[in-house]
Write a protein that holds these residues in place. Structure first.
Motif, PDB file in Angstrom:
ATOM      1  N   ARG A  66      -1.613   6.392   6.696  1.00 25.44           N
ATOM      2  CA  ARG A  66      -2.750   6.069   5.827  1.00 25.44           C
ATOM      3  C   ARG A  66      -2.282   5.434   4.524  1.00 25.44           C
ATOM      4  O   ARG A  66      -2.939   4.520   3.999  1.00 25.44           O
ATOM      5  N   VAL A  67      -1.157   5.903   3.991  1.00 24.54           N
ATOM      6  CA  VAL A  67      -0.615   5.295   2.768  1.00 24.54           C
ATOM      7  C   VAL A  67      -0.252   3.842   3.026  1.00 24.54           C
ATOM      8  O   VAL A  67      -0.588   2.945   2.240  1.00 24.54           O
ATOM      9  N   ILE A  68       0.429   3.588   4.141  1.00 26.16           N
ATOM     10  CA  ILE A  68       0.813   2.212   4.474  1.00 26.16           C
ATOM     11  C   ILE A  68      -0.424   1.347   4.680  1.00 26.16           C
ATOM     12  O   ILE A  68      -0.487   0.204   4.201  1.00 26.16           O
ATOM     13  N   ALA A  69      -1.423   1.893   5.380  1.00 24.66           N
ATOM     14  CA  ALA A  69      -2.636   1.132   5.676  1.00 24.66           C
ATOM     15  C   ALA A  69      -3.415   0.773   4.410  1.00 24.66           C
ATOM     16  O   ALA A  69      -4.192  -0.182   4.409  1.00 24.66           O
ATOM     17  N   SER A  70      -3.210   1.528   3.334  1.00 30.45           N
ATOM     18  CA  SER A  70      -3.931   1.254   2.087  1.00 30.45           C
ATOM     19  C   SER A  70      -3.295   0.130   1.275  1.00 30.45           C
ATOM     20  O   SER A  70      -3.891  -0.363   0.321  1.00 30.45           O
ATOM     21  N   LYS A  71      -2.094  -0.288   1.662  1.00 31.58           N
ATOM     22  CA  LYS A  71      -1.384  -1.319   0.906  1.00 31.58           C
ATOM     23  C   LYS A  71      -1.794  -2.720   1.369  1.00 31.58           C
ATOM     24  O   LYS A  71      -2.448  -2.892   2.400  1.00 31.58           O
ATOM     25  N   SER A  72      -1.386  -3.711   0.618  1.00 30.42           N
ATOM     26  CA  SER A  72      -1.651  -5.097   0.997  1.00 30.42           C
ATOM     27  C   SER A  72      -1.012  -5.397   2.348  1.00 30.42           C
ATOM     28  O   SER A  72       0.201  -5.262   2.509  1.00 30.42           O
ATOM     29  N   PRO A  73      -1.803  -5.811   3.358  1.00 29.84           N
ATOM     30  CA  PRO A  73      -1.204  -6.139   4.650  1.00 29.84           C
ATOM     31  C   PRO A  73      -0.252  -7.331   4.560  1.00 29.84           C
ATOM     32  O   PRO A  73       0.702  -7.424   5.338  1.00 29.84           O
ATOM     33  N   VAL A  74      -0.496  -8.224   3.622  1.00 32.16           N
ATOM     34  CA  VAL A  74       0.414  -9.351   3.422  1.00 32.16           C
ATOM     35  C   VAL A  74       1.771  -8.855   2.923  1.00 32.16           C
ATOM     36  O   VAL A  74       2.830  -9.277   3.396  1.00 32.16           O
ATOM     37  N   ALA A  75       1.740  -7.910   1.973  1.00 31.66           N
ATOM     38  CA  ALA A  75       2.982  -7.382   1.406  1.00 31.66           C
ATOM     39  C   ALA A  75       3.749  -6.537   2.422  1.00 31.66           C
ATOM     40  O   ALA A  75       4.975  -6.619   2.527  1.00 31.66           O
TER      41      ALA A  75
ATOM     42  N   SER B 286      -6.828  -1.906 -14.353  1.00 33.08           N
ATOM     43  CA  SER B 286      -8.054  -1.127 -14.550  1.00 33.08           C
ATOM     44  C   SER B 286      -7.917   0.309 -14.056  1.00 33.08           C
ATOM     45  O   SER B 286      -8.883   1.072 -14.101  1.00 33.08           O
ATOM     46  N   LYS B 287      -6.691   0.655 -13.585  1.00 29.64           N
ATOM     47  CA  LYS B 287      -6.409   2.000 -13.078  1.00 29.64           C
ATOM     48  C   LYS B 287      -7.370   2.407 -11.959  1.00 29.64           C
ATOM     49  O   LYS B 287      -7.859   3.542 -11.900  1.00 29.64           O
ATOM     50  N   GLN B 288      -7.637   1.474 -11.050  1.00 28.37           N
ATOM     51  CA  GLN B 288      -8.474   1.729  -9.897  1.00 28.37           C
ATOM     52  C   GLN B 288      -7.672   1.517  -8.618  1.00 28.37           C
ATOM     53  O   GLN B 288      -6.611   0.874  -8.620  1.00 28.37           O
ATOM     54  N   LYS B 289      -8.176   2.040  -7.523  1.00 26.41           N
ATOM     55  CA  LYS B 289      -7.522   1.864  -6.240  1.00 26.41           C
ATOM     56  C   LYS B 289      -7.873   0.501  -5.667  1.00 26.41           C
ATOM     57  O   LYS B 289      -9.060   0.168  -5.530  1.00 26.41           O
ATOM     58  N   PRO B 290      -6.864  -0.299  -5.291  1.00 28.50           N
ATOM     59  CA  PRO B 290      -7.175  -1.641  -4.762  1.00 28.50           C
ATOM     60  C   PRO B 290      -7.705  -1.559  -3.332  1.00 28.50           C
ATOM     61  O   PRO B 290      -7.354  -0.687  -2.570  1.00 28.50           O
ATOM     62  N   GLU B 291      -8.563  -2.498  -2.978  1.00 25.60           N
ATOM     63  CA  GLU B 291      -9.074  -2.633  -1.613  1.00 25.60           C
ATOM     64  C   GLU B 291      -8.689  -4.024  -1.120  1.00 25.60           C
ATOM     65  O   GLU B 291      -9.146  -5.027  -1.670  1.00 25.60           O
ATOM     66  N   PHE B 292      -7.879  -4.061  -0.090  1.00 27.08           N
ATOM     67  CA  PHE B 292      -7.367  -5.337   0.411  1.00 27.08           C
ATOM     68  C   PHE B 292      -8.086  -5.755   1.683  1.00 27.08           C
ATOM     69  O   PHE B 292      -8.429  -4.935   2.529  1.00 27.08           O
ATOM     70  N   ALA B 293      -8.331  -7.034   1.809  1.00 28.79           N
ATOM     71  CA  ALA B 293      -8.941  -7.567   3.031  1.00 28.79           C
ATOM     72  C   ALA B 293      -7.949  -7.477   4.185  1.00 28.79           C
ATOM     73  O   ALA B 293      -6.746  -7.468   3.983  1.00 28.79           O
ATOM     74  N   ASP B 294      -8.480  -7.425   5.421  1.00 32.90           N
ATOM     75  CA  ASP B 294      -7.626  -7.434   6.600  1.00 32.90           C
ATOM     76  C   ASP B 294      -6.845  -8.747   6.635  1.00 32.90           C
ATOM     77  O   ASP B 294      -7.313  -9.772   6.131  1.00 32.90           O
TER      78      ASP B 294
END
Length: 270
Positions: A208-217, A262-270
């Motif tokens: 889940r941690v990995i899935a929350s990161k930028s898929p490009v990165a 902004s100290k928020q959780k990022p949401e990355f597109a698929d």
């Protein structure tokens, strides 16, 4: 998802859970296994919604290795000519290798969750994964030497790069069993867990941690790490410079920086 004979596949919250599903046969790798795994990991590679793959085994064991019945069936195709027999066997071995190369070359990180037996071909499979996790009492072994042959589906090529040459030789030459905790101490598995439930919970938390990161990165990181297995540091530095010349223009970089500021959780597109 397609119906598979040797696997069960689920996709939830960006995580593909690929389960070897022959518990009554200790998850031995039969003919269906070798063809289906290519299709499954091609799907995982090409499906944008898949961010990470968890690979596990149903029942009490991860896998007891190659189904002996399948090996016996190959032997029935031998004729009188040694050269033709050798050509047949070589093509068969290359087909089996391609099944685990599909796991290795999947652009998404693959996490193996190991309980019970992980023998012979099971070691070939987990060494093709990005990371490995096990229960403390898992039993891992390169069993091919006890069958009078050298492992030929990836263990001897990938394992030394994971645990070092000397330890890999010891395991390959002796065919000895090691526990999950011993595997952790030599670097074959990243972490161990008390039991299967804790193992699956722990591995999915990492996924889940990995899935929350930028898929490009994440994809770029995997590509660079894989590239470095066969290239010099200078080659790797040059390659990542070329890669990031394009990838640093990704929207993910702006999303990550904005979220950080902004100290928020990022949401990355698929």
């Amino acid at each position: 998802m397609s119906d598979y004979k040797a696997f069960r596949v689920e996709l939830k919250d960006k995580i593909a859970h690929v389960v070897i599903n022959r518990p009554e046969k200790l998850n031995a790798m039969n003919a269906d296994f070798w063809t289906e795994i290519i299709d499954i990991f091609r799907w995982a590679d090409e499906t944008d919604e898949v961010r990470v793959v968890v690979l596990s085994g149903a029942g009490a064991h991860f896998s007891s290795g190659i189904d002996v019945a399948m090996l016996a069936q190959t032997a029935t195709k031998f004729g009188a000519d040694a050269a033709r027999n050798a050509d047949l066997m070589r093509r068969q071995i290359l087909k089996l290798q391609a099944s685990f190369t599909a796991v290795d070359e999947c652009r998404k990180p693959v996490l193996a969750a190991i309980q019970g037996y992980c023998l012979g071909g099971g070691i070939d499979l987990i060494t093709a994964c990005d990371m490995r996790y096990a229960t403390v009492d898992a039993k891992l072994s390169i069993r091919e030497v006890d069958m009078g042959l050298a492992a030929d589906v990836g263990t001897l090529q990938r394992l030394p790069r994971i645990i070092g040459d000397g330890l890999a030789r010891e395991l390959a030459y002796t065919g000895c069993d090691i526990s999950g905790e011993e595997a952790r101490s030599m670097g074959l598995v990243n972490r161990t867990y008390a039991d299967y439930d804790a193992l699956i919970a722990g591995v999915f938390e990492i996924a889940r941690v990995i899935a929350s990161k930028s898929p490009v990165a994440v994809r770029g990181s995997k590509r660079m790490l894989s590239y470095m297995r066969d290239h010099s540091i200078a080659d790797g530095l040059d390659y990542v410079a070329t890669w990031n010349a394009a990838m640093l223009q990704s929207a993910d970089l702006r999303v990550a920086m904005t979220a950080f500021m902004s100290k928020q959780k990022p949401e990355f597109a698929d």
